[in-house]
Scaffold this motif. Sequence first.
Motif, mmCIF file in Angstrom:
data_model
loop_
_atom_site.group_PDB
_atom_site.id
_atom_site.type_symbol
_atom_site.label_atom_id
_atom_site.label_comp_id
_atom_site.label_asym_id
_atom_site.label_seq_id
_atom_site.Cartn_x
_atom_site.Cartn_y
_atom_site.Cartn_z
ATOM 1 N N ILE A 1 31.360 -31.861 9.476
ATOM 2 C CA ILE A 1 31.235 -32.682 8.226
ATOM 3 C C ILE A 1 32.216 -32.384 7.046
ATOM 4 C CG2 ILE A 1 30.093 -33.402 6.371
ATOM 5 C CD1 ILE A 1 28.754 -34.244 9.457
ATOM 6 N N TYR A 2 33.282 -32.707 6.773
ATOM 7 C CA TYR A 2 33.305 -32.096 5.939
ATOM 8 C C TYR A 2 33.852 -33.651 4.749
ATOM 9 C CZ TYR A 2 36.555 -36.394 7.072
ATOM 10 O OH TYR A 2 37.248 -37.600 7.134
ATOM 11 N N PRO A 3 34.398 -32.221 2.971
ATOM 12 C CA PRO A 3 34.778 -33.057 2.207
ATOM 13 C C PRO A 3 35.206 -33.910 2.079
ATOM 14 C CG PRO A 3 34.924 -30.877 2.082
ATOM 15 C CD PRO A 3 34.907 -30.638 3.303
ATOM 16 N N LYS A 4 34.985 -35.110 1.343
ATOM 17 C CA LYS A 4 35.582 -36.327 0.717
ATOM 18 C C LYS A 4 36.867 -35.823 0.122
ATOM 19 C CE LYS A 4 32.700 -37.414 -3.252
ATOM 20 N NZ LYS A 4 31.653 -37.608 -4.076
ATOM 21 N N ALA A 5 38.034 -37.005 0.307
ATOM 22 C CA ALA A 5 39.264 -36.988 -0.258
ATOM 23 C C ALA A 5 39.520 -36.889 -1.890
ATOM 24 C CB ALA A 5 40.050 -37.565 0.142
ATOM 25 N N THR A 6 38.315 -36.828 -2.336
ATOM 26 C CA THR A 6 38.551 -37.168 -3.819
ATOM 27 C C THR A 6 37.760 -35.616 -4.293
ATOM 28 O OG1 THR A 6 36.148 -38.327 -4.230
ATOM 29 C CG2 THR A 6 37.611 -39.691 -3.822
ATOM 30 N N ARG A 7 37.621 -34.825 -3.418
ATOM 31 C CA ARG A 7 37.204 -33.267 -4.002
ATOM 32 C C ARG A 7 38.497 -32.740 -3.943
ATOM 33 N NH1 ARG A 7 31.803 -32.572 -3.723
ATOM 34 N NH2 ARG A 7 30.913 -34.113 -3.063
ATOM 35 N N ALA A 8 39.568 -33.573 -5.417
ATOM 36 C CA ALA A 8 40.696 -32.705 -5.700
ATOM 37 C C ALA A 8 40.674 -31.508 -6.404
ATOM 38 C CB ALA A 8 41.486 -33.503 -6.266
ATOM 39 N N ASP A 9 38.954 -31.539 -7.061
ATOM 40 C CA ASP A 9 39.349 -30.026 -7.482
ATOM 41 C C ASP A 9 38.229 -28.560 -6.853
ATOM 42 O OD1 ASP A 9 36.373 -30.804 -7.417
ATOM 43 O OD2 ASP A 9 36.389 -30.202 -9.523
ATOM 44 N N SER A 10 38.417 -29.168 -5.581
ATOM 45 C CA SER A 10 37.796 -27.994 -4.025
ATOM 46 C C SER A 10 36.363 -28.265 -4.579
ATOM 47 C CB SER A 10 38.791 -26.459 -4.165
ATOM 48 O OG SER A 10 40.045 -26.765 -3.921
ATOM 49 N N SER A 11 35.686 -28.978 -4.993
ATOM 50 C CA SER A 11 34.707 -28.875 -5.112
ATOM 51 C C SER A 11 33.589 -28.762 -4.131
ATOM 52 C CB SER A 11 33.634 -29.178 -5.594
ATOM 53 O OG SER A 11 34.003 -31.586 -5.723
ATOM 54 N N ASN A 12 32.203 -28.705 -4.246
ATOM 55 C CA ASN A 12 32.001 -28.563 -2.833
ATOM 56 C C ASN A 12 30.502 -29.494 -2.765
ATOM 57 O OD1 ASN A 12 33.182 -27.066 -0.563
ATOM 58 N ND2 ASN A 12 32.193 -24.872 -1.752
ATOM 59 N N PHE A 13 29.554 -30.109 -1.383
ATOM 60 C CA PHE A 13 28.849 -30.568 -1.372
ATOM 61 C C PHE A 13 27.776 -29.577 -0.662
ATOM 62 C CE2 PHE A 13 30.904 -31.834 2.503
ATOM 63 C CZ PHE A 13 30.139 -30.903 4.130
ATOM 64 N N ASN A 14 26.115 -30.185 -1.047
ATOM 65 C CA ASN A 14 24.983 -29.658 -0.500
ATOM 66 C C ASN A 14 24.914 -29.535 0.494
ATOM 67 O OD1 ASN A 14 22.430 -28.085 -0.038
ATOM 68 N ND2 ASN A 14 22.175 -29.129 -1.428
ATOM 69 N N PRO A 15 25.417 -28.252 1.910
ATOM 70 C CA PRO A 15 26.038 -28.433 3.315
ATOM 71 C C PRO A 15 23.980 -28.419 3.698
ATOM 72 C CG PRO A 15 25.890 -26.142 2.343
ATOM 73 C CD PRO A 15 25.754 -27.037 1.705
ATOM 74 N N GLN A 16 22.990 -28.648 3.162
ATOM 75 C CA GLN A 16 21.548 -28.971 3.480
ATOM 76 C C GLN A 16 21.409 -30.222 4.131
ATOM 77 O OE1 GLN A 16 19.256 -26.207 3.873
ATOM 78 N NE2 GLN A 16 17.900 -27.012 5.089
ATOM 79 N N GLU A 17 21.890 -30.862 3.433
ATOM 80 C CA GLU A 17 21.302 -32.087 4.297
ATOM 81 C C GLU A 17 21.402 -32.389 5.361
ATOM 82 O OE1 GLU A 17 22.858 -35.252 1.548
ATOM 83 O OE2 GLU A 17 24.357 -34.037 0.540
ATOM 84 N N PHE A 18 23.095 -31.832 5.904
ATOM 85 C CA PHE A 18 23.799 -32.498 7.030
ATOM 86 C C PHE A 18 22.650 -31.156 8.231
ATOM 87 C CE2 PHE A 18 27.005 -33.783 4.282
ATOM 88 C CZ PHE A 18 26.101 -35.099 4.733
ATOM 89 N N TRP A 19 22.342 -29.982 7.971
ATOM 90 C CA TRP A 19 22.096 -28.830 8.448
ATOM 91 C C TRP A 19 20.412 -29.679 9.028
ATOM 92 C CZ3 TRP A 19 23.049 -24.381 4.527
ATOM 93 C CH2 TRP A 19 24.455 -23.816 5.013
ATOM 94 N N ASN A 20 20.213 -30.490 8.269
ATOM 95 C CA ASN A 20 18.759 -31.109 8.453
ATOM 96 C C ASN A 20 18.686 -32.013 10.158
ATOM 97 O OD1 ASN A 20 17.501 -29.665 6.041
ATOM 98 N ND2 ASN A 20 17.787 -31.507 5.050
#
Length: 415
Positions: free
Chosen positions: A213-232
Amino acid sequence: MEMRWFLSKIQDDFRGGKINLEKTQRLLEKLDIRCSYIHVKQIFKTSDYPVVLSLENHCSPAQQEIMADNLQMTFGESLLSDMLADFPDTLPSPEALKFKVLVKNKKIGTLKETHERKGSDKRGDNQDKETGVKKLPGVMLFKKKKTRKLKIALALSDLVIYTKAEKFKSFQHSRLYQQFNENNSIGETQARKLSKLRVHEFIFHTRRFITRIYPKATRADSSNFNPQEFWNIGCQMVALNFQTPGLPMDLQNGKFLDNGGSGYILKPHFLRESESYFNPSNIKESMPITLTIRLISGIQLPLTHSSSNKGDTLVIIEVFGVPNDQMKQQTRVIKKNAFSPRWNETFTFIIHVPELALIRFVVESQGLIAGNEFLGQYTLPLLCMNKGYRRVPLFSRMGESLEPASLFVYVWYVR
């Protein structure tokens, strides 16, 4: 590698743009292979387990051949360039791939064809790989889309063994046609949608195939999502922008404490077994843990920007896991004492899926006007916590140790 493991993803991107071959050759020839070799030895300093080198490849075939030469020269015998004899049609475990570097890229043909070409001259031998969804003969499952041809150099293609990058089309297509060595990359937006609408199919998919799973392209500021939801839901490779500190990176670093920072963690049994019908959003059967944490005191907590030991300090204890387990509780504020605050407060948490739960301690200094100021944190898997009196070290927002700053706690849990 097996689908049974979570992977702490180490990704290097080889990016190629529209530049002429002569200029590219000059740039590549300037690479200091001796320095690169020293770097290769450092790769396995922390962990013996395999490293996945993910290539973002937009190069011409001639440039790809240069890339292949440099990869082989740099990594030498550490580079996995042929399937293992014991694993011709299944993924090997991380134990079988110790001290190996695996290339993740597009690939032409099968592993058997790659093995038969071993030792032959592949220069100038390129093939087209069509990208996009094709119409399958006799089966009207997918709409026909336009395809574009990407030329792949066999020299580079044959370095891809168990980590072949394959575009995700649908769970149904994967069940019918995807091979064991093909890995999918899914954007966070699409993955989040699928995890809500087709959670059982998603978990079944991650049992069979390595899924990134990779960050969406609109995260131009290199922000991150919560990885927990995909580990689940069992996703093995949850790619984050490692250069950006914050909660997601705290969870990432804490998650892989479960195996000494080796980068690989065996997934819980309910994410591995085919007969399991686990749904993180609807837990029907569980063996919950009652976790009790008595937060006793703090020891030399970090200074605030005002550089005063008289800060107003508090601690937040957070639980990250399946949706029903996510919660947080907070201590009272100790006024004007960051050197040795005493709370002596007890907190209780009921955690239904402890195998996926992370506990995060956050220390803050209360601010009435500008808001609370972050002082330090520590994150670890619930099942890594030992019972009894414990010292919790603290780390800065950038992940640096704040020794001797720590918390003194008493931990107890029953199932």
